[in-house]
Design an enzyme around this catalytic site. Structure first.
Site, PDB file in Angstrom:
ATOM      1  N   CYS A 102       0.903  -1.156   0.000  1.00 61.09           N
ATOM      2  CA  CYS A 102       0.000   0.000   0.000  1.00 61.09           C
ATOM      3  C   CYS A 102       0.934   1.195   0.000  1.00 61.09           C
ATOM      4  O   CYS A 102       1.581   1.466   1.021  1.00 61.09           O
ATOM      5  CB  CYS A 102      -0.918   0.025   1.223  1.00 61.09           C
ATOM      6  SG  CYS A 102      -1.863   1.564   1.305  1.00 61.09           S
ATOM      7  N   CYS A 105      -0.352   3.947   2.706  1.00 56.62           N
ATOM      8  CA  CYS A 105      -0.328   3.692   4.145  1.00 56.62           C
ATOM      9  C   CYS A 105      -0.040   2.215   4.394  1.00 56.62           C
ATOM     10  O   CYS A 105       1.094   1.788   4.258  1.00 56.62           O
ATOM     11  CB  CYS A 105      -1.612   4.168   4.811  1.00 56.62           C
ATOM     12  SG  CYS A 105      -3.124   3.751   3.923  1.00 56.62           S
ATOM     13  N   SER A 106      -1.037   1.418   4.710  1.00 52.95           N
ATOM     14  CA  SER A 106      -0.745   0.020   5.040  1.00 52.95           C
ATOM     15  C   SER A 106      -1.941  -0.876   4.776  1.00 52.95           C
ATOM     16  O   SER A 106      -2.119  -1.879   5.463  1.00 52.95           O
ATOM     17  CB  SER A 106      -0.325  -0.084   6.507  1.00 52.95           C
ATOM     18  OG  SER A 106      -1.361   0.427   7.323  1.00 52.95           O
ATOM     19  N   CYS A 107      -2.787  -0.532   3.791  1.00 55.77           N
ATOM     20  CA  CYS A 107      -3.970  -1.346   3.514  1.00 55.77           C
ATOM     21  C   CYS A 107      -3.559  -2.765   3.143  1.00 55.77           C
ATOM     22  O   CYS A 107      -2.553  -2.964   2.447  1.00 55.77           O
ATOM     23  CB  CYS A 107      -4.785  -0.727   2.386  1.00 55.77           C
ATOM     24  SG  CYS A 107      -5.383   0.916   2.788  1.00 55.77           S
TER      25      CYS A 107
HETATM   26 FE    FE Z   1      -3.203   1.841   3.059  1.00 55.82          FE
END
Ligand code: FE
Length: 194
Positions: A102, A105-107
């Site tokens: 991602c 961010c960190s999906c």
């Molecule tokens: Fe994310």
């Protein structure tokens, strides 16, 4: 407020929010507990590994997984299908290796892969795996042949990915459970062979 225990005020705010939701009649305490237990306690790469092992042993399931991963997750009792995002399974082949990131961010499909590792959230991984995936994968110990195409899938809040690693070359037929044990979180992200 104590600076020594920053988690305590956060916990108090969470509890306050929970009490407001309950007071407003939006949820019951039991429902909240069930949601949190489902999200956190059952979120594990064991779930994604089970989907992969099923795909390796059942060609019809593999086809369903690649066609509609949300439904394929739900079929095995996993809640990824109800989290409000589109889940896509991307299958590694002899010619193509997939890896997920991602960049913003960190999906990530937490219910199937477990909590995301620190490096997945790091700026270094998010920025570099897009620009130089072969070098980044080599740093994970995954040296791919030069003629293997690397596809980098950029997840977001609406669309998230699950890598289906290559099956092992096993003589004869292995049980689905023992195959699932071969699949790791990094394999499901694409930073390991499986
Ligand atoms: Fe994310």
């Amino acid at each position: 407020m104590s600076g020594d225990h920053p988690e305590v005020p956060v916990a108090a705010r969470v509890r306050d929010l929970e009490e407001r939701l309950i007071a407003a009649g939006l949820v019951t305490d039991e429902e909240l507990e069930a949601i949190l237990a489902d999200v956190f306690a059952s979120a594990s790469p064991v779930n994604g590994a089970r989907m992969v092992a099923r795909a390796w042993t059942d060609p019809a399931y593999r086809d369903r997984l690649l066609a509609d991963a949300n439904a394929a997750a739900a079929e095995l009792g996993f809640a990824a299908g109800t989290r409000g995002y589109l889940l896509k399974a991307v299958e590694n082949t002899p010619d193509v290796h997939n890896v997920i990131v991602c960049t913003l961010c960190s999906c990530y499909p937490t219910s199937l892969l477990g909590p995301s590792p620190g490096w997945y959230k790091s700026f270094a991984y998010r920025s570099r795996v897009v620009r130089e995936p072969r070098a980044v994968l080599a740093e994970f110990g995954l040296e791919l042949p030069q003629d293997t195409e690397i596809r980098v899938w950029d997840a977001n809040s609406e669309t998230r990915y699950l890598v289906v690693p290559r099956p092992p070359d096993l003589p004869g037929r292995a049980a689905e459970d023992s195959l699932a044990e071969l699949v790791t979180r990094n394999g499901l992200i694409g930073t390991a062979v499986r």
